[in-house]
Design a protein around this motif. Sequence first.
Motif, PDB file in Angstrom:
ATOM      1  N   ARG A  24       9.636  37.033  48.192  1.00 28.61           N
ATOM      2  CA  ARG A  24       9.812  35.538  47.935  1.00 28.61           C
ATOM      3  C   ARG A  24      10.972  34.392  47.961  1.00 28.61           C
ATOM      4  O   ARG A  24      11.295  33.381  47.939  1.00 28.61           O
ATOM      5  CB  ARG A  24       8.222  35.043  47.099  1.00 28.61           C
ATOM      6  N   GLU A  25      11.651  35.860  47.441  1.00 32.08           N
ATOM      7  CA  GLU A  25      12.798  35.503  47.599  1.00 32.08           C
ATOM      8  C   GLU A  25      13.572  36.309  47.688  1.00 32.08           C
ATOM      9  O   GLU A  25      14.555  37.251  46.747  1.00 32.08           O
ATOM     10  CB  GLU A  25      13.137  35.626  45.395  1.00 32.08           C
ATOM     11  N   PRO A  26      14.562  36.496  48.707  1.00 26.44           N
ATOM     12  CA  PRO A  26      15.020  37.709  50.193  1.00 26.44           C
ATOM     13  C   PRO A  26      16.347  37.489  49.847  1.00 26.44           C
ATOM     14  O   PRO A  26      17.092  39.130  49.175  1.00 26.44           O
ATOM     15  CB  PRO A  26      14.865  37.327  50.969  1.00 26.44           C
ATOM     16  N   TYR A  27      16.658  36.856  48.617  1.00 29.64           N
ATOM     17  CA  TYR A  27      18.728  37.010  48.398  1.00 29.64           C
ATOM     18  C   TYR A  27      18.700  36.220  47.161  1.00 29.64           C
ATOM     19  O   TYR A  27      18.651  34.889  46.872  1.00 29.64           O
ATOM     20  CB  TYR A  27      19.000  36.003  49.957  1.00 29.64           C
ATOM     21  N   PRO A  28      18.374  36.685  46.272  1.00 24.51           N
ATOM     22  CA  PRO A  28      18.958  35.756  44.982  1.00 24.51           C
ATOM     23  C   PRO A  28      20.322  35.193  44.407  1.00 24.51           C
ATOM     24  O   PRO A  28      21.313  36.688  45.293  1.00 24.51           O
ATOM     25  CB  PRO A  28      18.161  37.020  43.917  1.00 24.51           C
ATOM     26  N   SER A  29      20.216  34.734  43.274  1.00 21.96           N
ATOM     27  CA  SER A  29      21.741  33.928  43.827  1.00 21.96           C
ATOM     28  C   SER A  29      22.205  34.992  42.589  1.00 21.96           C
ATOM     29  O   SER A  29      21.710  35.975  41.958  1.00 21.96           O
ATOM     30  CB  SER A  29      21.990  32.504  43.157  1.00 21.96           C
ATOM     31  N   TRP A  30      23.967  34.808  42.706  1.00 19.94           N
ATOM     32  CA  TRP A  30      24.649  36.179  41.987  1.00 19.94           C
ATOM     33  C   TRP A  30      24.123  35.453  40.459  1.00 19.94           C
ATOM     34  O   TRP A  30      24.383  35.998  40.197  1.00 19.94           O
ATOM     35  CB  TRP A  30      26.161  35.972  42.195  1.00 19.94           C
ATOM     36  N   GLN A  31      24.091  34.206  40.357  1.00 16.61           N
ATOM     37  CA  GLN A  31      23.367  34.283  38.947  1.00 16.61           C
ATOM     38  C   GLN A  31      22.329  34.908  38.350  1.00 16.61           C
ATOM     39  O   GLN A  31      22.208  35.215  36.970  1.00 16.61           O
ATOM     40  CB  GLN A  31      23.112  32.177  38.594  1.00 16.61           C
ATOM     41  N   THR A  32      21.228  34.293  39.583  1.00 13.57           N
ATOM     42  CA  THR A  32      19.648  35.678  39.028  1.00 13.57           C
ATOM     43  C   THR A  32      20.535  37.065  39.075  1.00 13.57           C
ATOM     44  O   THR A  32      19.683  37.418  37.886  1.00 13.57           O
ATOM     45  CB  THR A  32      19.331  35.232  40.630  1.00 13.57           C
ATOM     46  N   ARG A  33      20.859  37.132  39.654  1.00 16.59           N
ATOM     47  CA  ARG A  33      21.091  39.021  39.275  1.00 16.59           C
ATOM     48  C   ARG A  33      22.216  39.084  38.101  1.00 16.59           C
ATOM     49  O   ARG A  33      21.654  40.216  37.432  1.00 16.59           O
ATOM     50  CB  ARG A  33      22.403  40.055  41.131  1.00 16.59           C
ATOM     51  N   ALA A  34      22.894  38.470  37.911  1.00 17.56           N
ATOM     52  CA  ALA A  34      23.677  38.749  37.049  1.00 17.56           C
ATOM     53  C   ALA A  34      23.131  38.123  35.495  1.00 17.56           C
ATOM     54  O   ALA A  34      22.742  39.530  34.650  1.00 17.56           O
ATOM     55  CB  ALA A  34      24.691  37.525  36.283  1.00 17.56           C
ATOM     56  N   GLY A  35      21.696  37.928  35.675  1.00 16.44           N
ATOM     57  CA  GLY A  35      20.895  37.325  34.299  1.00 16.44           C
ATOM     58  C   GLY A  35      20.010  39.547  34.268  1.00 16.44           C
ATOM     59  O   GLY A  35      20.130  39.140  33.480  1.00 16.44           O
ATOM     60  N   GLU A  78      29.186  50.555  33.441  1.00 17.70           N
ATOM     61  CA  GLU A  78      28.578  50.047  35.001  1.00 17.70           C
ATOM     62  C   GLU A  78      28.154  49.043  34.653  1.00 17.70           C
ATOM     63  O   GLU A  78      28.567  48.191  36.086  1.00 17.70           O
ATOM     64  CB  GLU A  78      27.661  50.961  35.254  1.00 17.70           C
ATOM     65  N   ILE A  79      27.270  48.039  34.227  1.00 22.08           N
ATOM     66  CA  ILE A  79      26.947  47.426  34.019  1.00 22.08           C
ATOM     67  C   ILE A  79      28.038  45.942  34.030  1.00 22.08           C
ATOM     68  O   ILE A  79      28.029  44.515  34.839  1.00 22.08           O
ATOM     69  CB  ILE A  79      25.711  46.733  32.991  1.00 22.08           C
ATOM     70  N   ASP A  80      28.982  46.135  33.426  1.00 23.29           N
ATOM     71  CA  ASP A  80      29.850  45.586  32.843  1.00 23.29           C
ATOM     72  C   ASP A  80      30.794  44.985  33.978  1.00 23.29           C
ATOM     73  O   ASP A  80      31.204  44.173  34.801  1.00 23.29           O
ATOM     74  CB  ASP A  80      31.006  45.961  31.504  1.00 23.29           C
ATOM     75  N   ALA A  81      30.916  46.402  34.431  1.00 21.15           N
ATOM     76  CA  ALA A  81      32.236  46.012  36.424  1.00 21.15           C
ATOM     77  C   ALA A  81      31.468  45.306  37.218  1.00 21.15           C
ATOM     78  O   ALA A  81      31.817  44.619  37.567  1.00 21.15           O
ATOM     79  CB  ALA A  81      31.461  47.937  36.777  1.00 21.15           C
ATOM     80  N   ALA A  82      29.983  45.556  36.972  1.00 21.72           N
ATOM     81  CA  ALA A  82      29.108  45.309  38.053  1.00 21.72           C
ATOM     82  C   ALA A  82      29.287  43.430  38.046  1.00 21.72           C
ATOM     83  O   ALA A  82      29.380  42.836  38.596  1.00 21.72           O
ATOM     84  CB  ALA A  82      27.760  45.196  38.520  1.00 21.72           C
ATOM     85  N   LEU A  83      29.023  43.210  36.483  1.00 20.12           N
ATOM     86  CA  LEU A  83      29.270  41.587  36.365  1.00 20.12           C
ATOM     87  C   LEU A  83      30.341  40.741  36.779  1.00 20.12           C
ATOM     88  O   LEU A  83      30.131  39.636  37.098  1.00 20.12           O
ATOM     89  CB  LEU A  83      28.869  41.259  34.862  1.00 20.12           C
ATOM     90  N   LYS A  84      31.456  42.064  36.895  1.00 19.17           N
ATOM     91  CA  LYS A  84      32.621  41.689  36.791  1.00 19.17           C
ATOM     92  C   LYS A  84      33.206  41.490  38.234  1.00 19.17           C
ATOM     93  O   LYS A  84      33.854  40.104  38.754  1.00 19.17           O
ATOM     94  CB  LYS A  84      34.097  42.198  36.322  1.00 19.17           C
ATOM     95  N   HIS A  85      32.875  42.453  39.169  1.00 23.94           N
ATOM     96  CA  HIS A  85      32.513  41.887  40.610  1.00 23.94           C
ATOM     97  C   HIS A  85      31.835  41.715  42.044  1.00 23.94           C
ATOM     98  O   HIS A  85      32.082  41.694  42.495  1.00 23.94           O
ATOM     99  CB  HIS A  85      33.233  43.950  40.709  1.00 23.94           C
ATOM    100  N   GLY A  86      30.999  41.814  41.075  1.00 24.29           N
ATOM    101  CA  GLY A  86      29.231  41.834  42.035  1.00 24.29           C
ATOM    102  C   GLY A  86      29.375  40.542  42.620  1.00 24.29           C
ATOM    103  O   GLY A  86      28.733  40.715  43.644  1.00 24.29           O
ATOM    104  N   LYS A  87      29.482  39.339  42.339  1.00 28.41           N
ATOM    105  CA  LYS A  87      29.887  38.034  42.819  1.00 28.41           C
ATOM    106  C   LYS A  87      30.453  38.264  43.942  1.00 28.41           C
ATOM    107  O   LYS A  87      30.274  38.256  45.035  1.00 28.41           O
ATOM    108  CB  LYS A  87      30.388  37.124  42.461  1.00 28.41           C
ATOM    109  N   GLY A  88      31.888  39.208  43.831  1.00 23.02           N
ATOM    110  CA  GLY A  88      33.035  39.089  45.353  1.00 23.02           C
ATOM    111  C   GLY A  88      32.030  40.159  45.920  1.00 23.02           C
ATOM    112  O   GLY A  88      32.127  40.027  47.137  1.00 23.02           O
ATOM    113  N   TRP A  89      31.676  41.325  45.639  1.00 22.09           N
ATOM    114  CA  TRP A  89      30.795  41.863  46.650  1.00 22.09           C
ATOM    115  C   TRP A  89      29.969  41.273  47.462  1.00 22.09           C
ATOM    116  O   TRP A  89      29.665  41.568  48.556  1.00 22.09           O
ATOM    117  CB  TRP A  89      30.412  43.422  45.811  1.00 22.09           C
TER     118      TRP A  89
END
Length: 472
Positions: A24-35, A78-89
């Motif tokens: 139903r949601e195969p590609y969640p947005s970065w905003q969703t993932r960050a949440g 690890e979470i802080d690093a993902a929040l910092k870089h994940g959108k770029g990944w």
Amino acid sequence: MKNDLPDIAALDALLGEQRQAYLREPYPSWQTRAGHLKALRAMLLDNRDALAEAMNADFGNRSKGEILLAEFFIAKEEIDAALKHGKGWMRPQRRSTNKWLMPARARVVPQPLGVVGIIVPWNYPVLLAAGPLISALTAGNRAMIKMSELTPRTSALFEQLIAKTFSRDHVAVVNGDAQVAAAFSSLPFDHLLFTGSTKVGHDVMRAAAEHLTPVTLELGGKSPAIIGPHARFDYAVDSLLGGKTLNAGQTCIAPDYVLVPRGKEQAFIERARTRIAKMYPDFAHNGDYTSIISDRHYARLQRLADEAVEAGAHVHPLTSAPADPATRRFPPTVLTNAPDHVTVMQEEIFGPLLPVIPYDTLDDAIAWINARPRPLALYLYDDDRATVERVTRETIAGGMAINETLMHIACESLPFGGVGASGMGAYHGYEGFATFSQMKPVLAQARFNARGLIAPPYGKRFHALLRVMMKF
């Protein structure tokens, strides 16, 4: 899920729920993932005291300071690093095309795999559940987590907290015994990550093979440490003892044995005793030293030491406090002259026994390591650049630290994983994102292109063009 026997239908149903939610949601947005990452971060930090208390009860004794540092701090970073870089990944990566494909454009598009399975060991139950979950959520996946039955209080509390934080079709925890774990590993996940022993890793890989489920195996093995000829000796011993005694040696990347320049064995033992006295004063009653997880594991460590002594090894306790089976407090102990065939020299120790092995030349130390299965970690203490470069190039390990022990796992920008018998695949940071993503290659052809020049019929023009192409 608290049934004593594995309910395959219930596991299948849970996997089905998560897969339908993914579709139903195969590609969640970065905003969703960050949440989702922020929710996990808040859950862990808000409940760290309760989880630490549960872990202390499961072990019999485990230092709260050790838990907060080794489990929660690393997970938070690890979470802080993902929040910092994940959108770029998440962004598609442009790739070059060869001249014969131009004007086509090439890129790699990261996509969530779907539903990830995570099997968690008992030794770091929060970190080794949260770490893979962080990577899976950053990549946009759903996840099912199987916690260890050897930490029942921690596992039950973690299940409750995850249920309050995430919907069941997004992240769910499964609890149960080894039968449940076996059933869990046989599910057709889109990716399965297992952390545990090499022996059980074989079983997990066999089960996953039934569905060709890709696996990441974080196993262990005998991680060596070398005190080099140019090492700051006292610092090296102090650092190694810090890594070996964390969680009473119940750490997959703990130094499993130490190679020291021949003649330095007694100096190592004396410095180690001095260091232990400073780290754990009044050892018998010191609350910072962790108990062995179970009577069975405690008895195994005692058997390893007894077998080595019977074969001619010498035991050097690093504290005057005796071993205490009632509290499962096993004191740090150095072994010397242990024959190569005894179990303590063949199996991962996973406790505070530390064989010390002399070497004559750096060639000998490197050859010793290379004659054995490839380890999860390798530690070198030396200040000579040529020695560092040589050991780095001439040995293979899942990870390496120089003038440090254990702390490479806390560097969130480095991949963490094994090689050979110590595992396969990696996670943490970008590598974790890539592990739990389909890095889809995409070639987009332009409206006007030369594709027709290499299509049948293969006449003279085609062969003339092919001869030109072959010359480049």
